[in-house]
Design a protein around this motif. Structure first.
Motif, short mmCIF file in Angstrom:
data_model
loop_
_atom_site.label_atom_id
_atom_site.label_comp_id
_atom_site.label_asym_id
_atom_site.label_seq_id
_atom_site.Cartn_x
_atom_site.Cartn_y
_atom_site.Cartn_z
N UNK A 104 -39.02 99.39 5.40
CA UNK A 104 -40.31 99.76 5.79
C UNK A 104 -40.12 100.78 4.98
N UNK A 105 -40.94 101.33 3.80
CA UNK A 105 -41.48 102.55 2.92
C UNK A 105 -42.65 103.17 4.15
N UNK A 106 -42.07 104.62 4.78
CA UNK A 106 -42.75 105.29 4.92
C UNK A 106 -43.08 106.34 4.13
N UNK A 107 -44.20 106.67 3.99
CA UNK A 107 -44.99 108.30 3.21
C UNK A 107 -46.18 109.30 4.23
N UNK A 139 -44.27 113.84 2.38
CA UNK A 139 -42.59 113.59 1.83
C UNK A 139 -42.88 111.84 2.37
N UNK A 140 -41.48 110.98 2.23
CA UNK A 140 -41.26 109.76 2.12
C UNK A 140 -39.31 109.10 2.98
N UNK A 141 -39.48 107.85 2.98
CA UNK A 141 -38.60 107.83 4.11
C UNK A 141 -38.59 106.39 3.25
N UNK A 142 -37.09 105.47 4.01
CA UNK A 142 -37.03 104.25 3.98
C UNK A 142 -35.94 104.24 5.45
N UNK A 143 -35.95 105.17 5.97
CA UNK A 143 -35.35 105.78 7.16
C UNK A 143 -35.33 104.05 8.61
N UNK A 144 -36.85 104.42 8.55
CA UNK A 144 -37.04 103.02 9.61
C UNK A 144 -36.55 101.50 9.17
N UNK A 399 -45.85 90.35 4.47
CA UNK A 399 -46.04 91.92 4.27
C UNK A 399 -47.78 92.61 4.80
N UNK A 400 -46.71 93.71 5.33
CA UNK A 400 -48.34 94.54 5.62
C UNK A 400 -48.25 95.85 5.20
N UNK A 401 -49.42 96.69 5.18
CA UNK A 401 -49.98 97.77 4.78
C UNK A 401 -50.31 98.28 5.54
N UNK A 402 -50.30 99.92 5.99
CA UNK A 402 -51.00 100.33 7.07
C UNK A 402 -51.47 102.03 6.64
N UNK A 403 -52.56 102.22 6.96
CA UNK A 403 -53.16 103.69 6.40
C UNK A 403 -53.66 104.56 7.87
N UNK A 428 -52.89 115.29 9.48
CA UNK A 428 -51.49 114.71 8.47
C UNK A 428 -52.30 113.22 7.39
N UNK A 429 -51.89 112.55 6.87
CA UNK A 429 -51.85 110.88 6.74
C UNK A 429 -50.78 110.64 6.77
N UNK A 430 -50.84 109.22 7.23
CA UNK A 430 -49.57 108.08 6.72
C UNK A 430 -49.54 107.57 6.22
N UNK A 431 -48.62 106.87 5.99
CA UNK A 431 -49.10 105.58 5.54
C UNK A 431 -47.30 105.07 5.20
N UNK A 432 -47.66 102.89 5.13
CA UNK A 432 -46.29 102.34 5.86
C UNK A 432 -46.76 101.16 4.60
N UNK A 433 -45.89 100.99 4.18
CA UNK A 433 -45.84 98.87 3.35
C UNK A 433 -44.51 98.98 4.35
N UNK A 434 -44.56 97.35 4.44
CA UNK A 434 -43.67 96.76 5.52
C UNK A 434 -43.32 95.26 4.97
N UNK A 435 -42.14 94.48 4.39
CA UNK A 435 -41.61 93.77 4.58
C UNK A 435 -40.66 92.44 5.77
#
Length: 437
Positions: A104-107, A139-144, A399-403, A428-435
């Motif tokens: 999971x990539x969060x920004x 900011x971005x992270x893959x901690x989740x 795959x899943x993408x969110x905004x 703020x604006x959040x975005x996520x990409x999940x595999x």
């Protein structure tokens, strides 16, 4: 009759017999010849017929082979691809297990607000306007990112199930490995760490933020709990939980109860209660809380969720609260009290696209004794609220993408000394990409 006539008769009699015999022989020979010719012709026709039958047989055989090949080829085309069966994985002790997880990539882009360098929600601590705000920050992270293991095994006539799940959202900066779930199910009993029996996330509107938004809770506690099923639609879950409240000297677990009921296929509710002793040195107070959640499928593809809490003296179960208890100058304890609600609507547009709009609100009692006992009144809140809207798109199953767009505010009990502001803003604006795997 004269001599001449007698002589003539004597001469003609044998001649007639010979002539007759000759004629019969000729006829006989002629018949034999005709019969022989007929027999020869018949043999030719039979031979020809035999050849025709042989030719027809060969043609039939060829047609059969061609038909078989065609049918086989057609069957190969129409036959569904073989489904690969998942291999059964086993531990050294013979327990079956299934490995799962996601990358999971969060920004997050902070348009305005926040005083901490974090990609997740902390609406209760955003900077008051004009006071050390960190706006226009990416900011971005893959901690989740998660890794999990489900397992089961047979013990006598009872199946034992369990789960171990970890991510990297531990530590003060959310960058350490931590346990999310680690428990064992045996019959109606559960032992281990999982979602709190009081602060369940089932009725929160969907959001991208991994730490939830105002009015929600993502609390996981070590616990022992038992489930009693009254009917297929109704069950009662009671638990002894360790809320891990670092603000008190804990000597007893929190007790919680949750009654779940399904009114229809499209309508579920959950009523909850909690009680916990809060002890600081030798002083103690009883914290308590109630909650009510509902999930209603308005029409297929449209889901309404709502969750409500009223809590006194606790800050360990519901997220983004003020400190549950504070110590006054005379050593006695004073408790905070709050109400919170979150509500949201999710629409499944098609199998690949869905979206949610949500709103959360939390308000705290203005107990002057509590406010006076606070070390920094600008860090405690009178009100919090957030509104959000998001879309999720899944082009393929893994795959899943969110905004998501989030806007919220907090109002502190006291104004900032710099400019007198009591309000902090979260924009703020959040975005996520999940595999998922």
């Amino acid at each position: 009759m004269n001599t001449t006539q007698l002589t003539q008769k004597s001469i003609n009699k044998p001649t007639f017999k010979r002539t007759l015999m000759t004629s019969m022989i000729v006829l006989s020979l002629g018949g034999v010849s005709v019969a022989a010719q007929a027999q020869t012709q018949q043999q030719k026709e039979i031979e020809q017929l035999r050849q025709d039958v042989q030719a027809l047989r060969k043609l039939v055989e060829q047609q059969k082979v061609q038909t078989t090949h065609t049918a086989t080829a057609l069957a190969e085309v129409q036959r569904p691809a073989p489904v690969a069966s998942n291999p059964v994985l086993k531990t050294a002790k013979g327990a079956e297990f299934n490995l799962y997880g996601n990358v999971r990539f969060d920004a997050s882009y902070q348009v305005e607000g926040t005083s901490r360098d974090l990609p997740y929600n902390h609406i209760n601590a955003v900077a008051l306007k004009g006071n050390s705000e960190n706006s226009d920050r990416l900011r971005s992270t893959l901690a989740a990112t998660r890794l999990g293991l489900d397992f089961k095994t047979q013990v006598a006539e009872q199946e034992v199930k369990g789960k171990i799940e970890v991510d990297f959202l531990g530590g003060s900066n959310f960058d350490n490995l931590r346990i999310r779930h680690a428990y064992v199910n045996y019959g109606n009993w559960l032992l281990g760490q999982t979602w709190s029996n009081f602060a369940v996330p089932d009725y929160m509107p969907e959001s991208i933020d991994a730490l939830a938004l105002v009015g929600g809770a993502v609390k996981r506690t070590p616990q022992v709990r038992h489930t009693t099923k009254f009917s297929p639609q109704t069950n009662l879950v009671v638990a002894a939980e360790d809320p891990k409240d670092s603000t008190v000297n804990q000597r007893l677990p929190a007790l919680s109860a949750r009654l779940n009921h399904q009114f229809a296929d499209n309508f579920n509710i959950s009523a909850r209660a909690m009680g916990h002793e809060k002890r600081v040195n030798n002083d103690e107070e009883m914290a308590w809380g109630v909650g009510l959640g509902a999930k209603y499928d308005v029409v297929p593809g449209t889901t309404l969720k709502a969750d409500y809490y009223h809590v006194k003296g606790d800050s360990s179960f519901v997220s983004f609260t003020n400190s549950g208890v504070v110590k006054q100058a005379d050593g006695s304890l004073v408790q905070s009290e709050f109400d919170s609600i979150t509500v949201g609507l999710t629409q499944q547009f098609n199998e690949k696209l869905r979206g949610t709009v949500g709103y959360g609100y939390m308000t705290f009692d203005e107990d002057q004794n509590y406010i006076d006992a606070l070390a920094d009144q600008t860090k405690a809140n009178k009100d919090l609220w957030q509104a959000w809207a998001n879309v999720f798109y899944s082009p393929t199953k893994p795959l899943s993408f969110g905004l998501e767009y989030v806007y919220g505010e907090r109002e502190a009990f006291a104004p900032a000394t710099v400019n007198g502001s009591k309000t902090g803003e979260d924009n703020r604006i959040n975005a996520v990409a999940i595999y998922n795997f």
